[in-house]
Design a protein around this motif. Structure first.
Motif, PDB file in Angstrom:
ATOM      1  N   THR A  36       0.831  -1.200   0.000  1.00  9.32           N
ATOM      2  CA  THR A  36       0.000   0.000   0.000  1.00  9.32           C
ATOM      3  C   THR A  36       0.867   1.252   0.000  1.00  9.32           C
ATOM      4  N   THR A  37       0.220   2.388  -0.012  1.00 12.58           N
ATOM      5  CA  THR A  37       0.946   3.656   0.009  1.00 12.58           C
ATOM      6  C   THR A  37       1.515   3.983   1.390  1.00 12.58           C
ATOM      7  N   MET A  38       1.114   3.216   2.413  1.00 10.40           N
ATOM      8  CA  MET A  38       1.655   3.385   3.765  1.00 10.40           C
ATOM      9  C   MET A  38       2.020   2.018   4.329  1.00 10.40           C
ATOM     10  N   PRO A  39       3.155   1.461   3.905  1.00  9.94           N
ATOM     11  CA  PRO A  39       3.531   0.117   4.330  1.00  9.94           C
ATOM     12  C   PRO A  39       3.607  -0.012   5.845  1.00  9.94           C
ATOM     13  N   GLN A  40       3.095  -1.144   6.342  1.00 16.16           N
ATOM     14  CA  GLN A  40       3.168  -1.530   7.751  1.00 16.16           C
ATOM     15  C   GLN A  40       2.487  -0.507   8.679  1.00 16.16           C
ATOM     16  N   ALA A  41       1.467   0.149   8.190  1.00 17.60           N
ATOM     17  CA  ALA A  41       0.734   1.111   9.012  1.00 17.60           C
ATOM     18  C   ALA A  41      -0.524   0.507   9.629  1.00 17.60           C
ATOM     19  N   GLU A  42      -0.833  -0.752   9.275  1.00 15.90           N
ATOM     20  CA  GLU A  42      -2.041  -1.382   9.809  1.00 15.90           C
ATOM     21  C   GLU A  42      -1.905  -1.639  11.314  1.00 15.90           C
ATOM     22  N   VAL A  43      -3.024  -1.827  11.968  1.00 21.43           N
ATOM     23  CA  VAL A  43      -2.994  -2.136  13.393  1.00 21.43           C
ATOM     24  C   VAL A  43      -2.327  -3.485  13.616  1.00 21.43           C
ATOM     25  N   ALA A  44      -1.804  -3.692  14.817  1.00 23.56           N
ATOM     26  CA  ALA A  44      -1.223  -4.976  15.186  1.00 23.56           C
ATOM     27  C   ALA A  44      -2.334  -6.010  15.364  1.00 23.56           C
ATOM     28  N   PRO A  45      -2.010  -7.307  15.276  1.00 18.69           N
ATOM     29  CA  PRO A  45      -3.046  -8.329  15.421  1.00 18.69           C
ATOM     30  C   PRO A  45      -3.838  -8.226  16.723  1.00 18.69           C
ATOM     31  N   ASN A  46      -3.148  -7.982  17.844  1.00 17.12           N
ATOM     32  CA  ASN A  46      -3.887  -7.883  19.114  1.00 17.12           C
ATOM     33  C   ASN A  46      -4.757  -6.635  19.150  1.00 17.12           C
ATOM     34  N   GLN A  47      -4.355  -5.579  18.445  1.00 12.96           N
ATOM     35  CA  GLN A  47      -5.202  -4.391  18.344  1.00 12.96           C
ATOM     36  C   GLN A  47      -6.410  -4.664  17.450  1.00 12.96           C
ATOM     37  N   GLY A  48      -6.199  -5.412  16.366  1.00 14.39           N
ATOM     38  CA  GLY A  48      -7.311  -5.781  15.508  1.00 14.39           C
ATOM     39  C   GLY A  48      -8.351  -6.593  16.257  1.00 14.39           C
ATOM     40  N   LYS A  49      -7.876  -7.542  17.074  1.00 19.01           N
ATOM     41  CA  LYS A  49      -8.829  -8.339  17.850  1.00 19.01           C
ATOM     42  C   LYS A  49      -9.548  -7.483  18.889  1.00 19.01           C
ATOM     43  N   LEU A  50      -8.844  -6.500  19.467  1.00 16.32           N
ATOM     44  CA  LEU A  50      -9.500  -5.595  20.413  1.00 16.32           C
ATOM     45  C   LEU A  50     -10.647  -4.858  19.737  1.00 16.32           C
ATOM     46  N   LEU A  51     -10.415  -4.350  18.528  1.00 15.84           N
ATOM     47  CA  LEU A  51     -11.489  -3.681  17.795  1.00 15.84           C
ATOM     48  C   LEU A  51     -12.677  -4.615  17.581  1.00 15.84           C
ATOM     49  N   ALA A  52     -12.381  -5.848  17.196  1.00 14.14           N
ATOM     50  CA  ALA A  52     -13.451  -6.820  16.973  1.00 14.14           C
ATOM     51  C   ALA A  52     -14.212  -7.101  18.264  1.00 14.14           C
ATOM     52  N   MET A  53     -13.494  -7.233  19.369  1.00 15.46           N
ATOM     53  CA  MET A  53     -14.151  -7.503  20.647  1.00 15.46           C
ATOM     54  C   MET A  53     -15.004  -6.322  21.092  1.00 15.46           C
ATOM     55  N   LEU A  54     -14.507  -5.091  20.896  1.00 15.18           N
ATOM     56  CA  LEU A  54     -15.298  -3.909  21.237  1.00 15.18           C
ATOM     57  C   LEU A  54     -16.586  -3.872  20.418  1.00 15.18           C
ATOM     58  N   CYS A  55     -16.492  -4.237  19.149  1.00 17.79           N
ATOM     59  CA  CYS A  55     -17.685  -4.299  18.304  1.00 17.79           C
ATOM     60  C   CYS A  55     -18.687  -5.300  18.865  1.00 17.79           C
ATOM     61  N   ARG A  56     -18.199  -6.478  19.151  1.00 21.89           N
ATOM     62  CA  ARG A  56     -19.115  -7.518  19.632  1.00 21.89           C
ATOM     63  C   ARG A  56     -19.699  -7.155  20.993  1.00 21.89           C
ATOM     64  N   MET A  57     -18.860  -6.640  21.896  1.00 22.73           N
ATOM     65  CA  MET A  57     -19.338  -6.314  23.237  1.00 22.73           C
ATOM     66  C   MET A  57     -20.364  -5.184  23.214  1.00 22.73           C
ATOM     67  N   SER A  58     -20.243  -4.276  22.243  1.00 24.36           N
ATOM     68  CA  SER A  58     -21.189  -3.171  22.143  1.00 24.36           C
ATOM     69  C   SER A  58     -22.402  -3.525  21.290  1.00 24.36           C
TER      70      SER A  58
END
Length: 224
Positions: A36-58
């Motif tokens: 991509t135009t911003m290499p390695q700027a994505e969230v870390a795996p544990n941060q990605g799972k946190l986002l998913a958990m926040l979605c599910r919990m809410s």
């Protein structure tokens, strides 16, 4: 002894290996971020799972994301909302959007995600004009100078009970400098001030260290 970026990465790797197993689709999406135009700027795996958990919990089923890149966080969010849920992700560059769409298809969630290409503020204004919404969960992870505009748009596209997460708010500690010449720092400082004076919102911010270095995020709950 343990206060080093190498140690932070090792701890993140341990947490990910223990608690956040990635399937092939997630691994491929994360690794494709290099194209991509911003290499390695994505969230870390544990941060990605946190986002998913926040979605599910809410209980979120409708998600708005500012900043797609290769779609790594988008995959986490799309899986979290379930088969009947929907994610709208706003991406500036068509090149990145094409990579993301391929990753979303590979992850089996392409049909529940719309990737809109163009300046995110413009795309958000079109959503507002079209009467889209409300969204239950918003993830803001795009250009930091525009954070105040993204928050304003998010408030027009959410309701009481919605959750907003803003990434990259620490800026390696520079966020404490009111005179910083960095417009990314000023974007963070402005959006935090906007949140603090908005009676509709309650929020907190947390510092993090790990594979993404020293950073942090803000979690906002829209109470009215």
């Amino acid at each position: 002894m343990y206060e080093s970026e190498e140690a932070w990465r090792e701890v993140d790797a341990y947490f990910v290996d223990t608690l956040v197993p990635e399937d092939e689709a997630l691994t491929d999406a994360r690794e494709s971020g290099r194209r991509t135009t911003m290499p390695q700027a994505e969230v870390a795996p544990n941060q990605g799972k946190l986002l998913a958990m926040l979605c599910r919990m809410s209980g979120a089923t409708r998600v708005l994301e500012f900043g797609t890149l290769a779609g790594y966080s988008t995959v986490w969010l799309a899986r979290a909302v379930g088969e009947k849920g929907h994610v709208t992700s706003l991406e500036l560059e068509e090149h990145n959007a094409a990579i993301a769409r391929a990753n979303l298809e590979h992850a089996g969630v392409g049909e529940r995600v719309d990737v809109l290409v163009g300046p995110a503020a413009d795309s958000a204004r079109r959503l507002i004009k079209d009467g889209v919404g409300p969204y239950d969960f918003v993830f803001i992870d795009a250009d930091k100078p525009s954070n105040p505009a993204y928050l304003e748009a998010s408030l027009a596209l959410t309701r009481a009970g919605s959750v907003i997460v803003i990434d990259n708010v620490v800026r390696n500690g520079a966020v404490t400098d009111p005179d910083s010449p960095d417009d990314r720092v000023q974007g963070v400082r402005t959006v935090l001030a906007d949140i603090a004076r908005d009676a509709r919102l309650e929020a907190t911010a947390l510092q993090t260290v790990g594979s993404k270095g020293w950073d942090g995020f803000t979690i906002v709950h829209r109470v009215s």
